[in-house]
Design a protein around this motif. Structure first.
Motif, PDB file in Angstrom:
ATOM      1  N   ASP A 120       0.820  -1.216   0.000  1.00  0.00           N
ATOM      2  CA  ASP A 120       0.000   0.000   0.000  1.00  0.00           C
ATOM      3  C   ASP A 120       0.853   1.265   0.000  1.00  0.00           C
ATOM      4  OD1 ASP A 120      -2.278  -1.442   0.022  1.00  0.00           O
ATOM      5  OD2 ASP A 120      -2.614  -1.287   2.198  1.00  0.00           O
ATOM      6  N   ASN A 121       2.124   1.135   0.372  1.00  0.00           N
ATOM      7  CA  ASN A 121       3.006   2.307   0.391  1.00  0.00           C
ATOM      8  C   ASN A 121       3.655   2.581  -0.954  1.00  0.00           C
ATOM      9  OD1 ASN A 121       3.464   1.002   3.415  1.00  0.00           O
ATOM     10  ND2 ASN A 121       3.170   3.207   3.362  1.00  0.00           N
ATOM     11  N   SER A 122       3.514   1.635  -1.883  1.00  0.00           N
ATOM     12  CA  SER A 122       4.150   1.831  -3.177  1.00  0.00           C
ATOM     13  C   SER A 122       3.447   2.947  -3.934  1.00  0.00           C
ATOM     14  CB  SER A 122       4.082   0.534  -3.996  1.00  0.00           C
ATOM     15  OG  SER A 122       4.641   0.773  -5.275  1.00  0.00           O
ATOM     16  N   PRO A 123       4.220   3.788  -4.632  1.00  0.00           N
ATOM     17  CA  PRO A 123       3.574   4.802  -5.463  1.00  0.00           C
ATOM     18  C   PRO A 123       2.864   4.172  -6.664  1.00  0.00           C
ATOM     19  CG  PRO A 123       5.968   4.871  -5.735  1.00  0.00           C
ATOM     20  CD  PRO A 123       5.688   3.890  -4.647  1.00  0.00           C
ATOM     21  N   LEU A 124       3.168   2.898  -6.942  1.00  0.00           N
ATOM     22  CA  LEU A 124       2.480   2.209  -8.045  1.00  0.00           C
ATOM     23  C   LEU A 124       1.242   1.499  -7.510  1.00  0.00           C
ATOM     24  CD1 LEU A 124       5.497   0.591  -9.963  1.00  0.00           C
ATOM     25  CD2 LEU A 124       4.505   2.869 -10.213  1.00  0.00           C
ATOM     26  N   LYS A 125       0.273   1.247  -8.405  1.00  0.00           N
ATOM     27  CA  LYS A 125      -0.927   0.499  -7.991  1.00  0.00           C
ATOM     28  C   LYS A 125      -0.493  -0.886  -7.507  1.00  0.00           C
ATOM     29  CE  LYS A 125      -3.835   2.528 -11.539  1.00  0.00           C
ATOM     30  NZ  LYS A 125      -3.731   2.450 -12.988  1.00  0.00           N
ATOM     31  N   PRO A 126      -1.135  -1.409  -6.445  1.00  0.00           N
ATOM     32  CA  PRO A 126      -0.724  -2.721  -5.923  1.00  0.00           C
ATOM     33  C   PRO A 126      -0.664  -3.798  -7.016  1.00  0.00           C
ATOM     34  CG  PRO A 126      -2.293  -1.705  -4.440  1.00  0.00           C
ATOM     35  CD  PRO A 126      -2.175  -0.782  -5.618  1.00  0.00           C
ATOM     36  N   ALA A 127      -1.590  -3.772  -7.960  1.00  0.00           N
ATOM     37  CA  ALA A 127      -1.598  -4.809  -9.000  1.00  0.00           C
ATOM     38  C   ALA A 127      -0.331  -4.738  -9.862  1.00  0.00           C
ATOM     39  CB  ALA A 127      -2.834  -4.661  -9.883  1.00  0.00           C
ATOM     40  N   ILE A 128       0.254  -3.557  -9.963  1.00  0.00           N
ATOM     41  CA  ILE A 128       1.485  -3.408 -10.765  1.00  0.00           C
ATOM     42  C   ILE A 128       2.721  -3.690  -9.907  1.00  0.00           C
ATOM     43  CG2 ILE A 128       2.913  -1.701 -12.001  1.00  0.00           C
ATOM     44  CD1 ILE A 128       0.328  -0.501 -13.054  1.00  0.00           C
ATOM     45  N   ALA A 129       2.659  -3.277  -8.633  1.00  0.00           N
ATOM     46  CA  ALA A 129       3.844  -3.408  -7.769  1.00  0.00           C
ATOM     47  C   ALA A 129       4.012  -4.821  -7.209  1.00  0.00           C
ATOM     48  CB  ALA A 129       3.741  -2.423  -6.612  1.00  0.00           C
ATOM     49  N   GLN A 130       2.895  -5.544  -7.055  1.00  0.00           N
ATOM     50  CA  GLN A 130       2.964  -6.861  -6.412  1.00  0.00           C
ATOM     51  C   GLN A 130       3.920  -7.799  -7.154  1.00  0.00           C
ATOM     52  OE1 GLN A 130      -0.763  -8.572  -5.272  1.00  0.00           O
ATOM     53  NE2 GLN A 130       0.422  -9.468  -3.593  1.00  0.00           N
ATOM     54  N   GLY A 131       4.756  -8.472  -6.388  1.00  0.00           N
ATOM     55  CA  GLY A 131       5.630  -9.480  -6.987  1.00  0.00           C
ATOM     56  C   GLY A 131       6.865  -8.913  -7.668  1.00  0.00           C
ATOM     57  N   VAL A 132       7.107  -7.612  -7.526  1.00  0.00           N
ATOM     58  CA  VAL A 132       8.325  -7.054  -8.132  1.00  0.00           C
ATOM     59  C   VAL A 132       9.537  -7.535  -7.328  1.00  0.00           C
ATOM     60  CG1 VAL A 132       9.633  -4.937  -8.605  1.00  0.00           C
ATOM     61  CG2 VAL A 132       7.183  -5.041  -9.101  1.00  0.00           C
ATOM     62  N   ASP A 133      10.501  -8.079  -8.029  1.00  0.00           N
ATOM     63  CA  ASP A 133      11.682  -8.639  -7.369  1.00  0.00           C
ATOM     64  C   ASP A 133      12.889  -8.417  -8.280  1.00  0.00           C
ATOM     65  OD1 ASP A 133      13.385  -9.955  -5.775  1.00  0.00           O
ATOM     66  OD2 ASP A 133      12.222 -11.797  -5.613  1.00  0.00           O
ATOM     67  N   ILE A 134      13.469  -7.248  -8.117  1.00  0.00           N
ATOM     68  CA  ILE A 134      14.554  -6.826  -9.016  1.00  0.00           C
ATOM     69  C   ILE A 134      15.839  -6.676  -8.198  1.00  0.00           C
ATOM     70  CG2 ILE A 134      15.412  -4.852 -10.363  1.00  0.00           C
ATOM     71  CD1 ILE A 134      12.471  -4.293 -11.169  1.00  0.00           C
ATOM     72  N   ILE A 135      16.931  -7.180  -8.728  1.00  0.00           N
ATOM     73  CA  ILE A 135      18.244  -6.903  -8.109  1.00  0.00           C
ATOM     74  C   ILE A 135      19.060  -6.137  -9.144  1.00  0.00           C
ATOM     75  CG2 ILE A 135      20.348  -7.889  -7.128  1.00  0.00           C
ATOM     76  CD1 ILE A 135      18.721 -10.445  -6.568  1.00  0.00           C
ATOM     77  N   VAL A 136      19.413  -4.913  -8.806  1.00  0.00           N
ATOM     78  CA  VAL A 136      20.234  -4.132  -9.735  1.00  0.00           C
ATOM     79  C   VAL A 136      21.708  -4.444  -9.451  1.00  0.00           C
ATOM     80  CG1 VAL A 136      20.888  -1.809 -10.505  1.00  0.00           C
ATOM     81  CG2 VAL A 136      18.507  -2.280  -9.838  1.00  0.00           C
ATOM     82  N   VAL A 137      22.423  -4.851 -10.498  1.00  0.00           N
ATOM     83  CA  VAL A 137      23.879  -5.042 -10.395  1.00  0.00           C
ATOM     84  C   VAL A 137      24.514  -3.945 -11.245  1.00  0.00           C
ATOM     85  CG1 VAL A 137      25.825  -6.565 -10.890  1.00  0.00           C
ATOM     86  CG2 VAL A 137      23.715  -7.505  -9.942  1.00  0.00           C
ATOM     87  N   ARG A 138      25.130  -3.004 -10.553  1.00  0.00           N
ATOM     88  CA  ARG A 138      25.643  -1.784 -11.195  1.00  0.00           C
ATOM     89  C   ARG A 138      27.173  -1.812 -11.198  1.00  0.00           C
ATOM     90  NH1 ARG A 138      25.501   3.991  -7.892  1.00  0.00           N
ATOM     91  NH2 ARG A 138      26.787   5.153  -9.358  1.00  0.00           N
ATOM     92  N   GLU A 139      27.758  -1.582 -12.372  1.00  0.00           N
ATOM     93  CA  GLU A 139      29.219  -1.432 -12.439  1.00  0.00           C
ATOM     94  C   GLU A 139      29.559  -0.131 -11.710  1.00  0.00           C
ATOM     95  OE1 GLU A 139      33.155  -0.943 -13.121  1.00  0.00           O
ATOM     96  OE2 GLU A 139      31.730   0.624 -13.694  1.00  0.00           O
ATOM     97  N   LEU A 140      30.558  -0.144 -10.816  1.00  0.00           N
ATOM     98  CA  LEU A 140      30.685   0.996  -9.905  1.00  0.00           C
ATOM     99  C   LEU A 140      31.961   1.822 -10.043  1.00  0.00           C
ATOM    100  CD1 LEU A 140      28.881   2.227  -7.657  1.00  0.00           C
ATOM    101  CD2 LEU A 140      30.190   0.923  -6.001  1.00  0.00           C
ATOM    102  N   ILE A 141      32.973   1.324 -10.744  1.00  0.00           N
ATOM    103  CA  ILE A 141      34.200   2.148 -10.769  1.00  0.00           C
ATOM    104  C   ILE A 141      34.703   2.407 -12.188  1.00  0.00           C
ATOM    105  CG2 ILE A 141      34.949   1.705  -8.400  1.00  0.00           C
ATOM    106  CD1 ILE A 141      36.836  -0.453  -9.454  1.00  0.00           C
ATOM    107  N   GLY A 142      33.765   2.436 -13.126  1.00  0.00           N
ATOM    108  CA  GLY A 142      34.148   2.755 -14.496  1.00  0.00           C
ATOM    109  C   GLY A 142      33.162   3.746 -15.095  1.00  0.00           C
ATOM    110  N   GLY A 143      33.233   3.855 -16.428  1.00  0.00           N
ATOM    111  CA  GLY A 143      32.270   4.692 -17.141  1.00  0.00           C
ATOM    112  C   GLY A 143      32.503   6.175 -16.940  1.00  0.00           C
ATOM    113  N   VAL A 144      31.448   6.931 -17.169  1.00  0.00           N
ATOM    114  CA  VAL A 144      31.566   8.397 -17.212  1.00  0.00           C
ATOM    115  C   VAL A 144      31.931   9.002 -15.854  1.00  0.00           C
ATOM    116  CG1 VAL A 144      29.126   8.947 -16.787  1.00  0.00           C
ATOM    117  CG2 VAL A 144      30.460  10.391 -18.340  1.00  0.00           C
ATOM    118  N   TYR A 145      31.702   8.253 -14.760  1.00  0.00           N
ATOM    119  CA  TYR A 145      32.084   8.750 -13.440  1.00  0.00           C
ATOM    120  C   TYR A 145      33.596   8.930 -13.321  1.00  0.00           C
ATOM    121  CZ  TYR A 145      27.640   8.110 -10.886  1.00  0.00           C
ATOM    122  OH  TYR A 145      26.359   8.221 -10.412  1.00  0.00           O
TER     123      TYR A 145
END
Ligand code: NAD
Ligand code: IPM
Ligand code: MG
Length: 383
Positions: A120-145
């Motif tokens: 209920d706290n998600s800014p997305l509708k529960p039907a869209i947010a339910q079951g979201v299970d994402i793990i972001v793997v971000r390269e951290l010491i290269g690129g434009v940084y």
């Protein structure tokens, strides 16, 4: 039997950093107090804007040295308007220097629900947010940084500024392997969604080629798809379950997409991260016995100047970062799970209406301190 001793460096930082780190420190102390075989030596060091004020630099040598010698580092957040984007010395430079000095190329940012009671706290509708299970793997010491850059106001072209984005094959290969090990540790293995801007950027075309080849040769059992970053950022809010699994991406896109996906479970204040110098292996995940890998553990949010000093910040992202620290850097999976369960219990069960306890970012009225104390109270019953 003598206790195994671990040295944990604490970098409270700026803004809400010290407030949320204080609660995560109490959680670590509760774990140590309940254990007959581990001893945690926690030591605080200056880092960020507070270090600029005291020492004239964001990352003093003594802090860097302590971080190099530590088994793990727990960080709050750094930065704030006092040391804003036009300042000569900025706290954020210190963080980039520290990540680079420790070789922390793998940034793991899970964006999944600590508890379904948060739907209920998600800014997305529960039907869209339910079951979201994402793990972001971000390269951290290269690129434009980290590429060469020129500020405006510097000769010869004073009215131009530029940054450069550079990636090498080996940088892309090693972060692809981290994503693959995380994907393979799940049952069934998770799909990998690689995100780039290959229709425009040369670095993205290399990224796409190397990710594809590395997975085809070394991990042919994994499913891989590619998305352009603009349409992926649309998918994260329109139908995020399509990106369930591991999002694998470069430094800048990972920074942006991890904040975007972090609000799906309810608040930026909930989510932890680990920045590691190496990949936990599938064997580590399966045995829940991780080889100690040095790393920085921090919530993914910043110093939140708008609420700093009010005592209302959500400490859960930092407390869950402490759980990741125990798991990945100290090889202590059991207390890490206990912390995650304590957070879940507090979010789910602690009040009579069935909606658990909440800080202000989640529509509640608990202070940072009371939320921390509740989690410690439940944790003690689970250890
Ligand atoms: N790793 C880090 O230390 C880190 C990460 C991101 C930003 N920053 C720095 O932090 C400063 C402020 O950045 P910003 O305002 O863009 O982003 P922010 O993440 O600090 O805040 C964004 C919004 O989220 C809210 N928020 C963040 N954490 C919260 C928590 N734990 N509980 C409740 N609400 C929370 C804030 O109140 C604010 O409204 C900048 O100097 C930035 O560079 C540091
Ligand atoms: C503070 C800043 C340098 C940092 C980044 O961009 O990596 C932050 O936004 C993060 O996500 O940890
Ligand atoms: Mg960020």
């Amino acid at each position: 039997m003598s206790k195994k001793s671990f040295r944990v460096v604490i970098l409270p930082g700026d803004g809400i950093g010290p407030e949320v780190v204080a609660e995560a420190t109490k959680v670590l102390e509760a774990v140590a107090a309940a254990s007959t075989d581990i001893d945690l030596q926690l030591e605080s060091h200056d880092f960020g804007g507070c270090a600029i004020d005291k020492h004239g630099v964001a990352l003093p040598d003594s802090t860097l040295q302590a971080c190099k010698e530590a088994d793990a580092i727990l960080m709050g957040s750094i930065g704030g308007p006092k040391w804003g984007v036009n300042s000569k010395i900025r706290p954020e430079q210190g963080l980039l220097t520290l990540r680079k000095a420790l070789g922390l190329y793998a940034n793991i940012r899970p964006a999944n629900f600590a508890s379904d009671s948060l739907l209920d706290n998600s800014p997305l509708k529960p039907a869209i947010a339910q079951g979201v299970d994402i793990i972001v793997v971000r390269e951290l010491i290269g690129g434009v940084y980290f590429g060469a850059r020129k500020e405006s106001g510097v000769a010869p072209d004073e009215d131009t500024a530029w940054d450069t984005m550079i990636y090498s094959v080996s940088e892309i290969q090693r972060i692809t392997r981290v994503a693959a090990q995380i994907a393979l540790a799940a049952h069934p293995p998770l799909p990998i969604h690689s995100i780039d801007k290959a229709n425009v950027l040369a670095t993205s075309r290399l990224w796409r080629k190397v990710v594809t080849e590395t997975l085809e040769v070394e991990y042919p059992q994994l499913k891989l798809d590619h998305h352009l970053v603009d349409s992926a950022s649309m998918l994260i809010v329109a139908s995020p379950r399509k990106l369930n699994g591991v999002i694998l991406t470069e430094n800048l896109f990972g920074d942006i997409l991890s904040d975007e996906s972090s609000v799906i479970p309810g608040s930026l204040g909930l989510l932890p991260s680990a920045s590691l110098a190496g990949a936990p292996s599938v064997a580590d995940y399966k045995s829940a016995n991780f080889k100690a890998t040095p790393g920085i553990y921090e919530p993914i949010h910043g110093s939140a100047p708008d609420i700093a000093g009010k005592g209302i910040a959500n400490p859960i992202g930092t407390i869950l970062s402490a759980a990741m620290l125990l798991r990945y850097s100290l090889g202590l999976d059991i207390p890490a799970r206990a912390i995650e369960n304590a957070v879940r219990v507090v979010l789910d069960n602690e009040d009579k209406g069935g909606h658990g306890l909440r800080t202000a970012d989640l529509g509640g009225n608990l202070s940072t301190k009371v939320m921390g104390a509740k989690i410690v109270e439940v944790l003690k019953t689970l250890l």
